[in-house]
Write a protein that holds these residues in place. Structure first.
Motif, PDB file in Angstrom:
ATOM      1  N   ASN A   1      44.093  18.432  78.565  1.00 24.03           N
ATOM      2  CA  ASN A   1      43.566  18.171  77.228  1.00 24.03           C
ATOM      3  C   ASN A   1      42.114  18.624  77.113  1.00 24.03           C
ATOM      4  O   ASN A   1      41.716  19.188  76.093  1.00 24.03           O
ATOM      5  N   ARG A   2      41.333  18.391  78.148  1.00 21.98           N
ATOM      6  CA  ARG A   2      39.929  18.801  78.140  1.00 21.98           C
ATOM      7  C   ARG A   2      39.809  20.322  78.013  1.00 21.98           C
ATOM      8  O   ARG A   2      39.012  20.831  77.239  1.00 21.98           O
ATOM      9  N   TRP A   3      40.637  21.063  78.764  1.00 23.46           N
ATOM     10  CA  TRP A   3      40.582  22.529  78.690  1.00 23.46           C
ATOM     11  C   TRP A   3      41.080  23.036  77.352  1.00 23.46           C
ATOM     12  O   TRP A   3      40.554  24.007  76.805  1.00 23.46           O
ATOM     13  N   MET A   4      42.084  22.372  76.790  1.00 18.69           N
ATOM     14  CA  MET A   4      42.568  22.773  75.459  1.00 18.69           C
ATOM     15  C   MET A   4      41.494  22.500  74.406  1.00 18.69           C
ATOM     16  O   MET A   4      41.302  23.299  73.481  1.00 18.69           O
ATOM     17  N   LEU A   5      40.792  21.397  74.542  1.00 17.09           N
ATOM     18  CA  LEU A   5      39.692  21.104  73.618  1.00 17.09           C
ATOM     19  C   LEU A   5      38.592  22.155  73.716  1.00 17.09           C
ATOM     20  O   LEU A   5      38.013  22.555  72.708  1.00 17.09           O
ATOM     21  N   ARG A   6      38.313  22.614  74.914  1.00 15.83           N
ATOM     22  CA  ARG A   6      37.297  23.667  75.076  1.00 15.83           C
ATOM     23  C   ARG A   6      37.730  24.947  74.380  1.00 15.83           C
ATOM     24  O   ARG A   6      36.920  25.617  73.733  1.00 15.83           O
ATOM     25  N   ALA A   7      38.988  25.292  74.500  1.00 15.47           N
ATOM     26  CA  ALA A   7      39.488  26.494  73.822  1.00 15.47           C
ATOM     27  C   ALA A   7      39.444  26.306  72.306  1.00 15.47           C
ATOM     28  O   ALA A   7      39.030  27.205  71.569  1.00 15.47           O
ATOM     29  N   ARG A   8      39.835  25.127  71.825  1.00 11.19           N
ATOM     30  CA  ARG A   8      39.789  24.874  70.378  1.00 11.19           C
ATOM     31  C   ARG A   8      38.347  24.879  69.871  1.00 11.19           C
ATOM     32  O   ARG A   8      38.063  25.409  68.794  1.00 11.19           O
ATOM     33  N   ASP A   9      37.427  24.336  70.655  1.00  7.33           N
ATOM     34  CA  ASP A   9      36.008  24.362  70.271  1.00  7.33           C
ATOM     35  C   ASP A   9      35.501  25.798  70.180  1.00  7.33           C
ATOM     36  O   ASP A   9      34.717  26.131  69.293  1.00  7.33           O
ATOM     37  N   ALA A  10      35.954  26.649  71.092  1.00  4.09           N
ATOM     38  CA  ALA A  10      35.567  28.065  71.043  1.00  4.09           C
ATOM     39  C   ALA A  10      36.099  28.704  69.765  1.00  4.09           C
ATOM     40  O   ALA A  10      35.411  29.510  69.125  1.00  4.09           O
ATOM     41  N   MET A  11      37.301  28.330  69.368  1.00  3.16           N
ATOM     42  CA  MET A  11      37.876  28.850  68.121  1.00  3.16           C
ATOM     43  C   MET A  11      37.083  28.341  66.918  1.00  3.16           C
ATOM     44  O   MET A  11      36.844  29.094  65.966  1.00  3.16           O
ATOM     45  N   ASP A  12      36.661  27.092  66.947  1.00  3.16           N
ATOM     46  CA  ASP A  12      35.875  26.535  65.843  1.00  3.16           C
ATOM     47  C   ASP A  12      34.520  27.233  65.717  1.00  3.16           C
ATOM     48  O   ASP A  12      34.059  27.492  64.612  1.00  3.16           O
TER      49      ASP A  12
ATOM     50  N   VAL B   1      49.591  19.865  72.416  1.00  2.00           N
ATOM     51  CA  VAL B   1      48.423  18.998  72.277  1.00  2.00           C
ATOM     52  C   VAL B   1      48.003  18.840  70.820  1.00  2.00           C
ATOM     53  O   VAL B   1      47.697  17.738  70.372  1.00  2.00           O
ATOM     54  N   PHE B   2      47.982  19.951  70.058  1.00  2.00           N
ATOM     55  CA  PHE B   2      47.424  19.921  68.701  1.00  2.00           C
ATOM     56  C   PHE B   2      48.457  20.026  67.584  1.00  2.00           C
ATOM     57  O   PHE B   2      48.104  19.937  66.409  1.00  2.00           O
ATOM     58  N   GLY B   3      49.717  20.246  67.914  1.00  2.00           N
ATOM     59  CA  GLY B   3      50.763  20.261  66.900  1.00  2.00           C
ATOM     60  C   GLY B   3      50.914  21.567  66.143  1.00  2.00           C
ATOM     61  O   GLY B   3      51.664  21.624  65.169  1.00  2.00           O
ATOM     62  N   GLU B   4      50.196  22.610  66.529  1.00  2.00           N
ATOM     63  CA  GLU B   4      50.343  23.922  65.914  1.00  2.00           C
ATOM     64  C   GLU B   4      49.909  24.980  66.919  1.00  2.00           C
ATOM     65  O   GLU B   4      49.202  24.692  67.874  1.00  2.00           O
ATOM     66  N   THR B   5      50.366  26.200  66.692  1.00  2.00           N
ATOM     67  CA  THR B   5      50.024  27.281  67.613  1.00  2.00           C
ATOM     68  C   THR B   5      48.548  27.644  67.467  1.00  2.00           C
ATOM     69  O   THR B   5      47.935  27.363  66.422  1.00  2.00           O
ATOM     70  N   PRO B   6      47.968  28.282  68.467  1.00  2.00           N
ATOM     71  CA  PRO B   6      46.575  28.717  68.346  1.00  2.00           C
ATOM     72  C   PRO B   6      46.361  29.642  67.147  1.00  2.00           C
ATOM     73  O   PRO B   6      45.354  29.525  66.445  1.00  2.00           O
ATOM     74  N   HIS B   7      47.294  30.539  66.906  1.00  2.00           N
ATOM     75  CA  HIS B   7      47.174  31.468  65.783  1.00  2.00           C
ATOM     76  C   HIS B   7      47.139  30.721  64.455  1.00  2.00           C
ATOM     77  O   HIS B   7      46.295  30.973  63.593  1.00  2.00           O
ATOM     78  N   ARG B   8      48.031  29.765  64.279  1.00  2.00           N
ATOM     79  CA  ARG B   8      48.081  28.990  63.048  1.00  2.00           C
ATOM     80  C   ARG B   8      46.813  28.142  62.882  1.00  2.00           C
ATOM     81  O   ARG B   8      46.272  28.026  61.792  1.00  2.00           O
ATOM     82  N   TYR B   9      46.329  27.569  63.986  1.00  2.00           N
ATOM     83  CA  TYR B   9      45.098  26.784  63.929  1.00  2.00           C
ATOM     84  C   TYR B   9      43.934  27.663  63.472  1.00  2.00           C
ATOM     85  O   TYR B   9      43.156  27.277  62.600  1.00  2.00           O
ATOM     86  N   LEU B  10      43.820  28.850  64.056  1.00  2.00           N
ATOM     87  CA  LEU B  10      42.729  29.753  63.705  1.00  2.00           C
ATOM     88  C   LEU B  10      42.832  30.192  62.239  1.00  2.00           C
ATOM     89  O   LEU B  10      41.821  30.221  61.522  1.00  2.00           O
ATOM     90  N   GLN B  11      44.028  30.491  61.779  1.00  2.00           N
ATOM     91  CA  GLN B  11      44.195  30.859  60.373  1.00  2.00           C
ATOM     92  C   GLN B  11      43.778  29.710  59.454  1.00  2.00           C
ATOM     93  O   GLN B  11      43.073  29.915  58.473  1.00  2.00           O
ATOM     94  N   ARG B  12      44.193  28.510  59.779  1.00  2.00           N
ATOM     95  CA  ARG B  12      43.844  27.351  58.950  1.00  2.00           C
ATOM     96  C   ARG B  12      42.337  27.126  58.955  1.00  2.00           C
ATOM     97  O   ARG B  12      41.724  26.851  57.921  1.00  2.00           O
TER      98      ARG B  12
ATOM     99  N   MET C   1      36.759  38.986  54.521  1.00  2.00           N
ATOM    100  CA  MET C   1      36.236  39.656  55.719  1.00  2.00           C
ATOM    101  C   MET C   1      35.255  38.756  56.481  1.00  2.00           C
ATOM    102  O   MET C   1      35.243  38.750  57.707  1.00  2.00           O
ATOM    103  N   ALA C   2      34.464  37.972  55.757  1.00  4.32           N
ATOM    104  CA  ALA C   2      33.459  37.115  56.386  1.00  4.32           C
ATOM    105  C   ALA C   2      34.072  36.020  57.252  1.00  4.32           C
ATOM    106  O   ALA C   2      33.465  35.599  58.233  1.00  4.32           O
ATOM    107  N   VAL C   3      35.272  35.561  56.890  1.00  2.00           N
ATOM    108  CA  VAL C   3      35.894  34.480  57.668  1.00  2.00           C
ATOM    109  C   VAL C   3      36.823  34.994  58.762  1.00  2.00           C
ATOM    110  O   VAL C   3      37.428  34.200  59.479  1.00  2.00           O
ATOM    111  N   GLY C   4      36.949  36.319  58.890  1.00  3.00           N
ATOM    112  CA  GLY C   4      37.691  36.856  60.022  1.00  3.00           C
ATOM    113  C   GLY C   4      39.016  37.524  59.725  1.00  3.00           C
ATOM    114  O   GLY C   4      39.689  37.990  60.643  1.00  3.00           O
ATOM    115  N   PHE C   5      39.422  37.577  58.467  1.00  4.61           N
ATOM    116  CA  PHE C   5      40.643  38.309  58.136  1.00  4.61           C
ATOM    117  C   PHE C   5      40.290  39.787  57.991  1.00  4.61           C
ATOM    118  O   PHE C   5      39.185  40.138  57.595  1.00  4.61           O
TER     119      PHE C   5
END
Length: 137
Positions: free
Chosen positions: A9-20, A50-61, A83-87
């Motif tokens: 969970n800690r490592w997944m949180l680090r990856a999600r924080d990097a995405m944020d 852990v988060f209930g959605e794929t990394p791709h879906r989380y990043l899109q949201r 473009m500014a938000v990454g699409f």
């Protein structure tokens, strides 16, 4: 919860924080998996567990959440915000935005400026509850 689960969970949180932090940057699964210290396939499965959605879906949201704010607080064009938000495609941005929010970016902008409220309340109110469902008004 065992030690292994806590570490995962800690490592997944680090990856999600990097995405944020870098939601507007091009992020890929190999990079995120390295942050989480797991293989790419294991990262996708574990992130979803852990988060209930794929990394791709989380990043899109996450990108759509930022776009929602920019649409109502700036006069930047929809394309510029896209473009500014990454699409990289206005068509993809519009489709994903509609899937997450339940309306087009232009329709969302027509709601007018964001109300004056503490940012934590405004963000909680505007955050889509889950991918594919429109927020309740």
């Amino acid at each position: 919860m065992g030690r292994t689960s806590e570490d995962t969970n800690r490592w997944m949180l680090r990856a999600r924080d990097a995405m944020d932090r870098a939601y507007a940057e091009p992020l890929d699964i190999p990079t995120l998996a390295r942050i989480a210290h797991v293989s790419e396939a294991h990262f996708i499965r574990t992130f979803r567990a852990v988060f209930g959605e794929t990394p791709h879906r989380y990043l899109q949201r996450r990108r759509v959440e930022r776009a929602m704010s920019l649409l109502r607080s700036t006069d930047r064009s929809v394309t510029d915000i896209c473009m500014a938000v990454g699409f990289t495609s206005l068509g993809t941005f519009s489709r994903v935005f509609r899937d997450v929010v339940g309306e087009s970016p232009s329709a969302h902008r027509r709601r007018g400026p964001l109300p004056p409220a503490p940012s934590c309340f405004a963000m909680a109110w505007l955050r889509p509850s889950s991918f594919g469902e429109a927020p309740q008004a």
